[in-house]
Design a protein around this motif. Structure first.
Motif, mmCIF file in Angstrom:
data_model
loop_
_atom_site.group_PDB
_atom_site.id
_atom_site.type_symbol
_atom_site.label_atom_id
_atom_site.label_comp_id
_atom_site.label_asym_id
_atom_site.label_seq_id
_atom_site.Cartn_x
_atom_site.Cartn_y
_atom_site.Cartn_z
ATOM 1 N N SER A 197 2.568 1.594 -3.327
ATOM 2 C CA SER A 197 1.650 2.379 -4.314
ATOM 3 C C SER A 197 1.350 4.298 -4.122
ATOM 4 O O SER A 197 1.005 4.053 -5.030
ATOM 5 C CB SER A 197 0.273 1.564 -3.791
ATOM 6 O OG SER A 197 0.304 0.456 -4.121
ATOM 7 N N SER A 198 1.490 4.478 -2.992
ATOM 8 C CA SER A 198 1.694 6.108 -3.099
ATOM 9 C C SER A 198 2.637 6.111 -2.774
ATOM 10 O O SER A 198 2.548 7.272 -3.740
ATOM 11 C CB SER A 198 1.626 5.866 -0.822
ATOM 12 O OG SER A 198 2.093 6.949 -0.347
ATOM 13 N N LEU A 199 3.800 5.429 -2.280
ATOM 14 C CA LEU A 199 5.305 5.893 -3.550
ATOM 15 C C LEU A 199 4.858 6.129 -5.252
ATOM 16 O O LEU A 199 6.162 7.468 -5.822
ATOM 17 C CB LEU A 199 5.938 4.973 -2.371
ATOM 18 C CG LEU A 199 7.585 5.245 -3.504
ATOM 19 C CD1 LEU A 199 8.261 6.877 -2.591
ATOM 20 C CD2 LEU A 199 8.434 4.484 -2.996
ATOM 21 N N SER A 200 4.648 5.212 -5.480
ATOM 22 C CA SER A 200 4.764 5.577 -6.881
ATOM 23 C C SER A 200 3.262 6.092 -7.663
ATOM 24 O O SER A 200 3.447 6.660 -8.208
ATOM 25 C CB SER A 200 4.024 3.890 -7.190
ATOM 26 O OG SER A 200 3.320 3.946 -9.104
ATOM 27 N N GLY B 110 -4.108 -0.193 0.409
ATOM 28 C CA GLY B 110 -3.856 0.753 -0.304
ATOM 29 C C GLY B 110 -4.418 1.900 -0.525
ATOM 30 O O GLY B 110 -3.719 3.402 -1.487
ATOM 31 N N ALA B 111 -5.899 2.568 -0.028
ATOM 32 C CA ALA B 111 -6.638 3.503 0.079
ATOM 33 C C ALA B 111 -5.861 4.220 0.929
ATOM 34 O O ALA B 111 -5.746 5.441 0.855
ATOM 35 C CB ALA B 111 -7.849 2.845 0.650
ATOM 36 N N LEU B 112 -5.315 3.803 2.341
ATOM 37 C CA LEU B 112 -4.812 4.691 3.509
ATOM 38 C C LEU B 112 -3.426 5.179 2.586
ATOM 39 O O LEU B 112 -3.091 6.293 2.577
ATOM 40 C CB LEU B 112 -4.105 4.309 4.478
ATOM 41 C CG LEU B 112 -3.317 4.619 5.532
ATOM 42 C CD1 LEU B 112 -3.855 5.577 5.844
ATOM 43 C CD2 LEU B 112 -3.210 3.482 6.221
ATOM 44 N N GLY B 113 -2.646 4.131 1.578
ATOM 45 C CA GLY B 113 -1.946 4.655 1.154
ATOM 46 C C GLY B 113 -2.170 5.888 0.047
ATOM 47 O O GLY B 113 -1.220 6.959 -0.175
ATOM 48 N N MET B 114 -3.214 5.275 -0.954
ATOM 49 C CA MET B 114 -3.619 7.024 -1.647
ATOM 50 C C MET B 114 -3.673 8.362 -0.695
ATOM 51 O O MET B 114 -3.026 8.967 -1.704
ATOM 52 C CB MET B 114 -4.362 6.395 -2.645
ATOM 53 C CG MET B 114 -4.548 6.733 -3.638
ATOM 54 S SD MET B 114 -6.426 6.087 -4.052
ATOM 55 C CE MET B 114 -5.610 5.259 -5.270
ATOM 56 N N GLU C 85 11.267 12.906 -2.042
ATOM 57 C CA GLU C 85 12.195 13.001 -0.575
ATOM 58 C C GLU C 85 11.197 13.230 0.666
ATOM 59 O O GLU C 85 11.900 12.444 1.768
ATOM 60 C CB GLU C 85 13.196 14.631 -0.295
ATOM 61 C CG GLU C 85 13.628 14.563 -1.453
ATOM 62 C CD GLU C 85 12.800 14.860 -2.693
ATOM 63 O OE1 GLU C 85 12.209 15.195 -3.107
ATOM 64 O OE2 GLU C 85 13.693 14.489 -4.116
ATOM 65 N N ASN C 86 9.744 13.302 0.983
ATOM 66 C CA ASN C 86 8.989 13.576 2.223
ATOM 67 C C ASN C 86 8.299 11.633 2.342
ATOM 68 O O ASN C 86 8.154 11.491 3.288
ATOM 69 C CB ASN C 86 8.105 14.235 2.285
ATOM 70 C CG ASN C 86 8.474 15.572 1.697
ATOM 71 O OD1 ASN C 86 9.452 15.761 1.821
ATOM 72 N ND2 ASN C 86 7.703 16.501 1.115
ATOM 73 N N PHE C 87 8.793 11.253 1.594
ATOM 74 C CA PHE C 87 8.213 9.634 1.440
ATOM 75 C C PHE C 87 8.701 9.459 3.102
ATOM 76 O O PHE C 87 8.367 8.326 3.286
ATOM 77 C CB PHE C 87 8.364 8.662 0.265
ATOM 78 C CG PHE C 87 7.395 7.713 0.662
ATOM 79 C CD1 PHE C 87 6.192 8.188 -0.137
ATOM 80 C CD2 PHE C 87 7.852 6.501 1.110
ATOM 81 C CE1 PHE C 87 5.607 6.922 -0.630
ATOM 82 C CE2 PHE C 87 7.067 5.329 0.879
ATOM 83 C CZ PHE C 87 5.798 6.269 0.493
ATOM 84 N N GLY D 230 1.194 -0.833 -0.703
ATOM 85 C CA GLY D 230 0.381 -0.138 0.385
ATOM 86 C C GLY D 230 0.490 1.326 0.125
ATOM 87 O O GLY D 230 0.495 2.433 -0.168
ATOM 88 N N MET D 231 1.907 1.293 0.755
ATOM 89 C CA MET D 231 2.947 2.347 0.880
ATOM 90 C C MET D 231 3.309 2.253 -0.648
ATOM 91 O O MET D 231 3.605 3.567 -0.443
ATOM 92 C CB MET D 231 3.572 1.980 2.288
ATOM 93 C CG MET D 231 2.743 2.454 3.313
ATOM 94 S SD MET D 231 1.902 3.960 3.894
ATOM 95 C CE MET D 231 0.420 2.795 4.142
#
Lengths: 258, 287
Positions: free
Chosen positions: B102-105, B178-182, B192-194, B99-100
């Motif tokens: 995907s967020s990064l992506s 995944g929704a949390l990541g989004m 960089e903030n990731f 999920g994270m």
């Protein structure tokens, strides 16, 4: 064709009274102009004039809070789906997925417009042949040159057969040969297919005398009309003189106001 | 390009018809296909997703089995080895990282500009985002099954039907994470903030949960951390998977995970809405 009859006389793109701010900074101030169907309209402005913000509003990446934008009569805020189906977009920043192939990039775009199967593949082939890159279909996008990437982006934007193309600084960072090939291709789209084009640029030599011209400066429209008429209005010999006269006048006004 | 042959007139395109279910499915398939392609092209992503929980299983769990006894707690009807206990937590960990990832992506796509092409699609924004979530969920489910296969070879075996029964739980948990990541990706301005997400989301969520230790054990050690664990949605994802592996439903876990899925998904859709989103409020753009 019924669709053509319904849209006859309607501007391909209408921007009316559009303003946009980032916090206290006003990026666009009461911007109004039309892009007629089947014409090449140059949106001329220096870096920071507000062109990219305007593109973000036209493509609904941002919401239009003040004013109205319509594509062939479809307001982008109330009918975004209809408006976006009629719009082909090439952004200033590269938007190809570099990890996948040219072919996969185009088929992905086709799917995002509901195109599938044989039709999607046929349009992809046709679009790549148009930009003479059919032989690079299987190559990873990252292996293309900057000019080739741009041509693929133009091919991709045409796959869903838009009625208007909006291109934001499409030739930025390219060599002279690639620039002229891309400008030539887009002009042929207008001439041979009747596609309306909004071509944002800061390069004066990309504007021709028979184009429509919109000059955007510091978020405001300084001129809107036929290029020849704008030049004549400013008493200039060419587009460079007219642009300098317009922007210098604006700088003078700003100085006097201060 | 001088000899370009122009095919049929674009301006005389067919009149617009309404998108039907087939068109929506085409769009969904396209988004899932692209996610799969990216996954295939980034083999190291698959390997690292698999190696991380396996390191925990092979090394961490092997050490802990000697010092940590797990008493009989539902869904287990007998004493189980620590490897067995920790496996649902590691499956959920795969989904949390995915999920994270995907967020990064999404943040990467935004920086690279690919995100714009998704957002200027004529399909509704909520549909595009949910399609992206489904694609990410499918990838996380595949990773989870790959892990379970290796764990099976290692001797961590669930009851036969558990491997089927766990599928809906994996889909729901994958979607929630995944929704949390989004949602997080909408708030992260730059790649960089990731690192902050790692420090402030992934690690606290994983450690302050039932993934590594049973909650009764945590309660004995620290009532405060126990409270935090019970407020952590990840705890419920772990428990939902744990019970599903034994073909049972933990109704509380199901309710919490389903509720959080709805909340996170709605918030992510609002955050990416051009009219109301976080992007507009902070003056940036979604692309």
């Amino acid at each position: 064709m019924a669709a053509s009859a319904r849209t006859a006389g309607v501007p391909a793109l209408s921007v009316a009274g559009v303003s946009h701010s980032y916090g206290a900074r006003k990026a666009l101030d009461d911007v109004t102009f039309d892009v007629p169907q089947g014409r090449f309209t140059a949106l001329l402005g220096l870096n920071g004039a507000g062109k990219t913000t305007l593109f973000s509003l036209i493509t609904r990446l941002y919401d239009t809070r003040h004013g109205r934008i319509s594509v062939l009569g479809h307001p982008i805020d109330r009918e975004p789906g209809q408006a976006l189906r009629l719009l082909g977009v090439v952004f200033q920043a590269r938007t190809l997925d570099l990890d996948i192939s040219v072919r996969e990039n185009l088929l992905y775009h086709a799917a995002l417009h509901g195109l599938r199967g044989r039709e999607a593949r046929a349009r992809m082939q046709e679009a790549l042949e148009d930009v003479e890159l059919a032989d690079r279909a299987k190559d990873a996008a990252r292996r293309l040159s900057g000019g080739q990437m741009r041509r693929v982006e133009i091919a991709r934007a045409l796959m869903h057969r838009p009625r208007i193309m909006v291109l934001d600084e499409a030739t930025v960072g390219l060599d002279i040969a690639s620039r002229s090939a891309i400008v030539g291709h887009v002009r042929r789209l207008v001439r041979d297919r009747g596609v309306a084009v909004l071509w944002a640029t800061h390069l004066l030599d990309e504007v021709e005398d028979d184009d429509r011209l919109v000059v955007l400066h510091q978020g405001r429209v300084l001129a809107d009309g036929e290029t020849g008429a704008v030049i004549a209005q400013q008493g200039a010999a060419d587009i460079r003189g007219a642009f300098n006269a317009l922007t210098a006048g604006r700088a003078r006004e700003a100085g006097e106001a201060a | 390009m001088s000899a370009t042959v122009i095919a049929g007139p674009v301006a005389e395109a067919a009149p617009l018809r309404r998108f039907g279910i087939g068109d929506y499915l085409t769009c969904l398939r396209g988004i899932m296909w692209r996610e799969a392609l990216r996954f295939v092209h980034q083999r190291e992503r698959f390997v690292s997703a698999l190696v991380r929980p396996l390191v925990w299983l092979f090394i961490f769990a092997a050490g802990f089995r000697q010092i940590l006894g797990v008493s009989i707690i539902p869904p287990y009807d007998t004493y189980v080895l620590y490897e067995v206990y920790v496996t649902p937590g590691l499956i959920a960990m795969i989904q949390l990282f995915n999920g994270m990832q995907s967020s990064l992506s999404m943040v990467y796509d935004r920086e690279m500009g690919n995100m714009r092409m998704l957002l200027v699609s004529p399909f509704p924004r909520w549909f595009l985002l949910i399609s992206k979530l489904l694609a990410s969920t499918a990838v996380s489910v595949l990773q989870a099954y790959a892990y379970m296969f290796v764990a099976y070879l290692w001797g961590v075996v669930a009851p036969g039907w558990g491997y089927v029964a766990v599928l809906p739980a994996l889909i729901l948990c994958g979607f929630m994470l995944g929704a949390l990541g989004m949602l997080l990706s909408s708030a992260i301005k730059q790649l960089e903030n990731f690192a902050g997400v790692m420090n402030f989301v992934i690690f606290p969520m994983f450690f302050a949960s039932a993934a590594l230790y049973p909650l009764w054990l945590v309660q004995q050690s620290s009532p405060l951390i126990y409270r935090i664990c019970t407020l952590n949605p990840f705890t419920y994802a772990v428990e939902l998977i744990r019970f599903a592996l034994y073909s049972e439903v933990n109704w509380l876990a199901l309710a919490v995970v389903a509720g959080c899925t709805v909340v996170f998904t709605s918030a992510a859709v609002i955050a990416y809405d051009p009219a109301r989103g976080l992007m507009v409020r902070r003056g940036g753009g979604p692309a």
